[in-house]
Design a protein around this motif. Structure first.
Motif: not given
Length: 270
Positions: A145, A149, A169, A171, A197
């Motif tokens: 991530h 990112y 992601d 979430r 995200t």
């Protein structure tokens, strides 16, 4: 028999003089966070000559890990640094920074640290090729991530990026890995986290600006979010290498995957 003996002796001599990458452990101070964190820097054996500059791969660890993980769990990365003539930098992202600049905790500024402060330090103190065309970033899980990112938000720093088993992601995981400590409550359907995200950040990408490689094991709990990211990149027209392989969220998978990713970055640097 004599010829065979000579060949054996030659092979032994080659083995004894084989190149070996060097591993440094250093502390890099963050002006943003007012403290230093440790970092591993791997340089190829040829670095000792002092006549060459090298591309750099920044390699991020996962949640509950630290800067030592890659070099201790996958010692073969030292051989790969030699084989591909590149440097590997393994920063510390603490056990759960998620490589954000936290909007609620001023002691957690790991986007700035990893995307700006560390590359600046490495370029100042090592023989690097200090351009995005010779700088890549990847990592596993939280680090996967983090790599995507940071790369999508800092195209002036990184020209290539990867993710291995990445939480692309966050979430769907509102109660895991201290994410709420970094970002605050997720809100309805994770709405408060959307801008943090990867799957949202890639909307900023323009085709051809960032070279991407993404992979995930088919038994990994992050496989669904990786599949969704792959679909979104296709819709956006963003070229990327995407691979699913047998495997789950563990070091056997990551140890295998990093070989493919470093080969990918080697070709990118070429």
């Amino acid at each position: 028999m004599m010829k065979l003996l000579v060949r054996l002796l030659l092979l032994i001599g080659v083995a004894q003089t084989a190149s070996a990458a060097n591993v440094d452990t250093l502390a890099i101070f963050s002006q943003k966070m007012k403290r230093a964190y440790k970092c591993v820097v791997i340089t190829p054996d040829s670095y000792k000559s002092g006549t060459q500059r090298y591309p750099v791969v920044y390699l991020l660890h996962g949640a509950s890990g630290d800067f030592t993980n890659w070099v201790t769990k996958v010692p073969a990365i030292k051989e790969l640094a030699d084989a591909y003539q590149l440097m590997i930098v393994c920063p510390d992202g603490t056990s759960s920074s998620w490589y954000f600049d936290s909007p609620i905790d001023s002691t957690m500024r790991f986007e700035t640290y990893v995307a700006k402060e560390i590359p600046a330090y490495i370029d100042q103190h090592y023989q690097t090729l200090p351009e995005p065309a010779h700088r890549a970033i990847t990592g596993l899980s939280m680090g996967g991530h983090g790599a995507l990112y940071l790369a999508t938000r800092h195209p002036d720093v990184f020209g290539a990026a990867g993710s291995i088993s990445g939480g692309v992601d966050i979430r769907p995981f509102p109660k895991n890995w201290d994410i709420a400590k970094r970002l605050g409550p997720p809100g309805p359907d994770g709405a408060n986290w959307t801008d943090y995200t990867v799957i949202k950040q890639v909307e900023k990408l323009k085709p051809g600006t960032l070279s991407l490689i993404i992979d995930c094991g088919v038994k990994d709990f992050f496989i669904d979010v990786n599949r969704e990211l792959h679909k979104k990149l296709l819709v956006l027209g963003i070229d990327h290498d995407y691979t699913e392989r047998p495997g789950q969220h563990d070091w056997p998978y990551w140890s295998n995957s990093i070989r493919y990713q470093l080969l990918y970055f080697h070709h990118f640097f070429q």
